[in-house]
Design a protein around this motif. Structure first.
Motif, PDB file in Angstrom:
ATOM      1  N   ARG A 167       0.716  -1.255  -0.056  1.00  0.00           N
ATOM      2  CA  ARG A 167       0.057   0.088  -0.053  1.00  0.00           C
ATOM      3  C   ARG A 167       0.883   1.265   0.005  1.00  0.00           C
ATOM      4  NH1 ARG A 167      -2.480   3.738   3.222  1.00  0.00           N
ATOM      5  NH2 ARG A 167      -4.785   4.071   2.682  1.00  0.00           N
TER       6      ARG A 167
ATOM      7  N   ALA B  42       3.877   1.538  -1.103  1.00  0.00           N
ATOM      8  CA  ALA B  42       4.646   1.622  -2.338  1.00  0.00           C
ATOM      9  C   ALA B  42       3.519   2.328  -3.622  1.00  0.00           C
ATOM     10  CB  ALA B  42       5.190   0.535  -2.894  1.00  0.00           C
ATOM     11  N   ALA B  43       2.348   1.870  -3.465  1.00  0.00           N
ATOM     12  CA  ALA B  43       1.374   2.192  -4.303  1.00  0.00           C
ATOM     13  C   ALA B  43       1.103   3.684  -4.206  1.00  0.00           C
ATOM     14  CB  ALA B  43       0.119   1.458  -4.207  1.00  0.00           C
ATOM     15  N   LEU B  44       0.873   4.203  -3.216  1.00  0.00           N
ATOM     16  CA  LEU B  44       0.592   5.452  -2.607  1.00  0.00           C
ATOM     17  C   LEU B  44       1.495   6.208  -2.971  1.00  0.00           C
ATOM     18  CD1 LEU B  44      -1.358   5.161   0.743  1.00  0.00           C
ATOM     19  CD2 LEU B  44      -2.156   5.772  -1.606  1.00  0.00           C
TER      20      LEU B  44
ATOM     21  N   GLY C 134       3.917   5.963  -5.361  1.00  0.00           N
ATOM     22  CA  GLY C 134       4.382   5.902  -6.663  1.00  0.00           C
ATOM     23  C   GLY C 134       5.637   4.921  -7.038  1.00  0.00           C
TER      24      GLY C 134
END
Lengths: 430, 610
Positions: free
Chosen positions: A83, A85-87, A89
């Protein structure tokens, strides 16, 4: 974790092992892993350090894969990390056990190594409590990457609070107490008057006669911090002036506007370079009218007759398995990085102590850019220049927006220094 | 001062006893002796003409110069020294030795020669300057000062010693020392003597406010130096400018400082602030006034804003009254163009009439007329713009004709006169005209034709802003699953006219006519963004929430979520906005909105500057 604890933790297991064989890898877990590549496949290099740092903060463990795809990170594939890493980028690649085995095989066969990262360091940034009219590249990178830090200033340092931290950053500060000689160009500026007043008041409050004396006291505390096992990272003016302040115990190296007395005309000959970390036999700038401290700086940006143009500097290659510390410090997806000015931009090679490790230099130039060394139980690292993405920064310029430089190789050098204290270190061999 | 006469024996003995720096083969010694012999021969007899000596010196200088060029510095030095033995004050020889001794790192050898020259020619400025440079290069700062003081004592009324002294120490970076030298000179000789030097020095040192004061003193003494002064000061960083202006404008009744302030403001792109200052201090002399007005016009030629264009028009109009008739016509055309760019059509028209820009006027007027037509169209005077376009059609350039047809068509379209807009475009078949036709079709609610024309226009024609608007609209229209939607057309026309309230009403009406599958969420999302742009946050939030309720996973959802997060951020609900953005990022990882969402999230969290 202090450096001596690292050595204690890893020294025993290493006894008897052949140095040329890799240590048994640290198996994070049986669950899949996440690879954060740090080559050109990475969407946001700077935030990748933050993702790794926060994974450690949550109690997880990670590995820094030195020289593998630009110095990649291997993290457990837990939902919180994914999560994060996704936020942020940050590009991640799921890695099965088989993938990890293949990676380790490649690491073993090449000049690469896998360094376990155990614990997020406690980070302190030495900075005045109010906003300064210029940027601090390190605090900007820490903010952008989402790495926690605490600001401390002279009262806290003199009170002995450095022992609460593992990593300390210095940037703009003039440890000679001459306010970076800003009088020469910004006389009358409100922010300068305010800075002078604040420093003088602090000196009074701490019972010190003047600002140069205050900064020397702070410099002594910083040296003690390093020698007790702390990690020091300094950029810009702090590199040169800290060294001068350490060597100038009992010597007046400040202009009259700083302490009311003229600089000792024989100051250069009286400096004790056994007290400093990196430099020796330095010639101080005697004229208070010249915006330069000494001949440490190769570029002399504010000394027109001696100012040198910017070039580019090259990171050195080290043996990842034998010299993990310098290898960690030079991890980057670019070998050659455009140079950038600072009040201290570079370090004259002939002023370096022989035990200093040069991490980067400009080919053919008499100066180096990035250096590292040890002092008793701790380490120090100096990077010349002010802001890797603002080569000719002026006071009053708008701050650098790191979202526009998310892949900056120069800023990676800063963040390498932040993360390196988290590593378990083996014995060093330089 | 005459050289003492020498006998031949004395010359020969002097030549023999002269210190020689032989670093090359004996051949060079022979060459040197030949030179000396040549000099001796030329010196034979007290009646040897000086012209012959001068010719010999020239020849030796030429040889020395050639030796320098070849890198034979020692040999060149020997030549120069030879000249100085007979002409101790020879400036070319001394300067040559400065060059070669520097290369040979023997500059200290020049000191006695310079001192000897000054003993014979105490007022020679060049030699004094040389002495300062030599001491400076040798690192003897005290000697630099002493040499300067000796020079001052010899020429107490000359500014040259102070000037050269300051220049020498400034080269070492000692700007404060240079300033002290100049200030000392000014205190003894008067402010005017070294004003320009002080002004240049303070400019170099970045002491902008002080530099501005110094330059005012310079320009007061010589108004022709105003361009030099403001040229130097224009480079001041933005942070220093307000203080500079305060210093200039704080001197009451001083027209020089106000004119300088006006010139600086014009150079900094603040012509609208400059004009009142210039206007108030315009000289009575028409020639002087014309010079200032011409300069102001030149400084503002790249004026971008309407206000700057307007004051440029004022300046040009006034300039036209001060120049001869032939020039006045040209100036009035420039004024007409400036007024048109500023949107002052009446003034533009007045300038054109006074410039004689009637129906018979030639091509020189065309650019001004094009600006006027464009301004008329932008202001909505479609009839007048079209009338003039038709009248000037043959005299305008091809590019101007095309762009002006589009401008006139837009003017008709914004008035709702869509048929007339299409008629104006009839001759055009290019992609730019297709873009306008696409919008016209949109305003009619003919979404099928709009799609066709906007696609034909492509992504490149027009400005970047226009192209982005066009492509964004095409994307929206592509998602609407019907070819005719009059309510949507009315909404777009209302938006073009600036009637956002009506546009929102029509957009909601259009959305009601659409099913979930045929773009209802897209239209509601678009309406939400329109309301957000209008800062109607309540309406925006309502529309965007409805858009997400209609479709939370389709292609329109990320844009709606991003807009909703902006509304939340603007209304102070930072944490809610961050949560919304995080949802967007995690739910739609492949969306083109994600980078913007990340950036907004970073900004709201304070990790990047505003």
């Amino acid at each position: 974790m202090k450096r001596r604890e690292f050595l204690q933790a890893v020294g025993a297991p290493l006894l008897g092992l052949d140095r040329l064989t890799a240590r048994p890898p640290v198996r994070l877990s049986v669950q899949p892993s996440l690879l954060l590549p740090m080559d050109d496949a990475q969407g946001n290099h700077l935030k990748a350090y933050g993702v790794t740092f926060r994974a450690l903060k949550r109690g997880g463990r990670a590995e820094w894969l030195l020289n593998y795809r630009g110095g990649s990170f291997l993290l457990p594939a837990d939902p919180a990390t994914e999560r994060d890493a996704a936020l942020a980028g940050v590009t991640v690649q799921p890695a099965s056990d088989g993938d990890v085995v293949a990676v380790r095989g490649e690491i073993q066969a090449n000049n690469m190594d896998a360094v376990p990262l155990e614990k997020a360091p406690k980070v302190a940034v030495y900075a005045p409590p109010n906003a300064a009219p210029w940027d601090d590249a390190v605090t900007m990178s820490l903010e952008y990457a989402g790495i926690e830090y605490e600001k401390i200033w002279d009262p806290e340092v003199v009170a002995g609070r450095l022992k609460d931290f593992e990593w300390l950053h210095l940037h703009h500060e003039d440890f000679t107490g001459q306010f970076s000689k800003f009088y020469l160009t910004y006389s009358g500026a409100f922010w300068l008057s305010e800075m002078v007043e604040r420093n003088q008041e602090t000196a009074r409050r701490l019972g010190l006669p003047n600002v140069p004396a205050l900064k020397k006291a702070v410099a002594r505390e910083i040296r003690g911090f390093v020698q007790d096992g702390g990690f020091l990272f300094a950029m810009c003016t702090a590199t040169e002036t800290l060294e001068i302040a350490l060597a100038a115990e009992g010597v007046d190296v400040a202009a009259p506007y700083a302490d009311g007395t003229s600089m000792d005309p024989e100051a250069s000959a009286k400096l004790d370079w056994t007290r400093s970390f990196a430099f020796r036999d330095v010639k101080l700038e005697q004229s208070s009218a010249i915006a330069s401290f000494s001949d440490i700086d190769g570029h002399q940006v504010n000394n027109p007759p001696k100012r040198q143009p910017l070039g580019a500097f090259t990171l050195f290659n080290f043996s990842a398995k034998i010299d993990p510390v310098p290898t960690m410090l030079v991890q980057s997806h670019r070998q050659v990085i455009p140079d950038f000015y600072g009040l201290t931009t570079s370090f004259q090679r002939e002023r370096l102590k022989p035990d200093v490790t040069v991490l980067a230099d400009e080919a053919g130039a008499p100066w180096v850019k990035y250096i590292h060394g040890e002092s008793e139980k701790g380490t120090w690292t100096y990077l010349g220049g002010h802001d890797p993405e603002d080569p000719q920064h002026q006071i009053g310029d708008p701050p650098t927006d790191l979202s526009l430089h998310a892949n900056s190789p120069g800023y990676r050098l800063i963040l390498n220094n932040v993360l390196f204290p988290a590593a378990k270190k083996r014995e060093l061999k330089t | 001062m005459r050289r003492p006469e020498r006998s031949n024996a004395e010359v020969a003995e002097h030549a023999e006893n002269a210190e020689v720096n032989l670093v090359t083969a004996p051949r060079e010694t022979i060459n040197r002796l030949c030179v000396l012999c040549a000099l001796c021969v030329l010196c034979v007899g007290t009646s040897a003409p000086r012209r012959a000596l001068a010719q010999a010196e020239s020849r030796v200088l030429a040889e020395a110069g050639e030796l320098e060029r070849l890198g034979r510095h020692a040999d060149a030095a020997a030549r120069y020294r030879g000249i100085l033995r007979t002409e101790p004050t020879s400036v070319p020889a001394l300067l040559g030795l400065e060059r070669v001794f520097t290369s040979l790192e023997r500059l200290d050898s020049l000191v006695p020669l310079v001192r000897a020259a000054l003993a014979r020619d105490a007022l020679n400025q060049t030699i004094h300057s040389l002495e300062l440079r030599v001491w400076f290069a040798l690192g003897h700062s005290d000697s630099v000062t002493a040499a300067a003081r000796r020079w001052i004592a010899l020429a107490p009324r000359s500014p040259d010693p102070y000037r050269e002294w300051a220049f020498t120490v400034a080269q070492r970076g000692d700007l404060a020392g240079a300033k002290r030298a100049l200030s000392e000179g000014a205190s003894r000789l008067g402010d005017a003597a070294l004003a320009q030097d002080l002004a240049q020095l303070t400019t170099l040192a970045g002491e902008w406010t002080e530099a501005a004061r110094q330059w005012v003193a310079v320009v007061r003494g010589n108004a022709a130096l105003l361009p030099s002064a403001t040229g130097s000061l224009t480079r001041a960083p933005a942070v220093a400018r307000d203080e500079m202006l305060s210093a200039l404008l704080g001197v009451r009744g001083d027209s020089t400082s106000r004119r300088m302030a006006a010139d600086l403001l014009a150079g900094w792109g603040r012509a609208d602030e400059a004009w009142p200052l210039l206007d108030a201090t315009m000289p009575q002399d028409p020639n002087a006034a014309a010079v200032l007005l011409q300069r102001f016009a030149e400084r503002t030629v790249t004026a971008r804003s309407r206000r700057n264009a307007l004051v440029r028009g004022y300046a040009l109009e006034r300039l036209a009254t001060l120049v001869d008739a032939a020039a006045a016509g040209r100036v009035r055309l420039q004024a007409a163009q400036a007024y048109a760019d500023a949107g002052d059509l009446a003034a533009a028209q007045r300038m054109l009439e006074r410039a004689g820009a009637g129906a018979e006027a030639g091509g020189a007027v065309a650019p001004a007329m094009a600006s006027l037509i464009r301004a008329l169209a932008e202001q909505g005077s479609a009839e007048e713009a079209e009338r003039r376009l038709l009248a000037w059609n043959d005299r305008l350039s091809g590019d101007d004709r095309e762009t002006l047809r589009q401008a006139v068509a837009w003017a008709w379209a914004r008035r709702g006169e869509l048929d007339r807009a299409e008629a104006v475009l009839a001759p055009d078949s290019g992609v730019a005209a297709a873009a306008v036709r696409g919008w016209i079709a949109l305003y009619r609610g003919d979404l099928g034709l709009a799609r066709e024309q906007l696609r034909a226009a492509g992504p490149y024609t027009g400005s970047r802003e226009e192209a982005t608007r066009r492509m964004s609209m095409l994307v929206l229209v592509e998602r609407i699953g019907t070819d005719r939607l009059p309510e949507f057309g009315r909404a777009m026309l209302a938006l073009a006219r600036g009637d956002t309230m009506q546009a929102l009403t029509d957009l909601e009406a259009a959305a009601r006519k659409l099913s979930l599958a045929s773009g209802r969420a897209d239209v509601l999302g678009f309406a939400g963004e329109v309301a957000l742009a209008r800062r109607d946050y309540q309406a925006a939030e309502d529309l965007l929430v409805r858009a997400l309720a209609a479709d939370s996973v389709g292609p329109a959802a990320p844009a709606a979520e991003l807009a909703l997060a902006r509304v939340q951020a603007e209304t102070g609900r930072t944490e809610v906005a961050i949560h919304q953005l995080e949802h967007l990022i995690l739910a739609h990882p492949q969306s083109a909105m994600v980078p913007q969402a990340r950036r907004l999230r970073d900004r709201l969290r304070g990790v990047v500057p505003e």
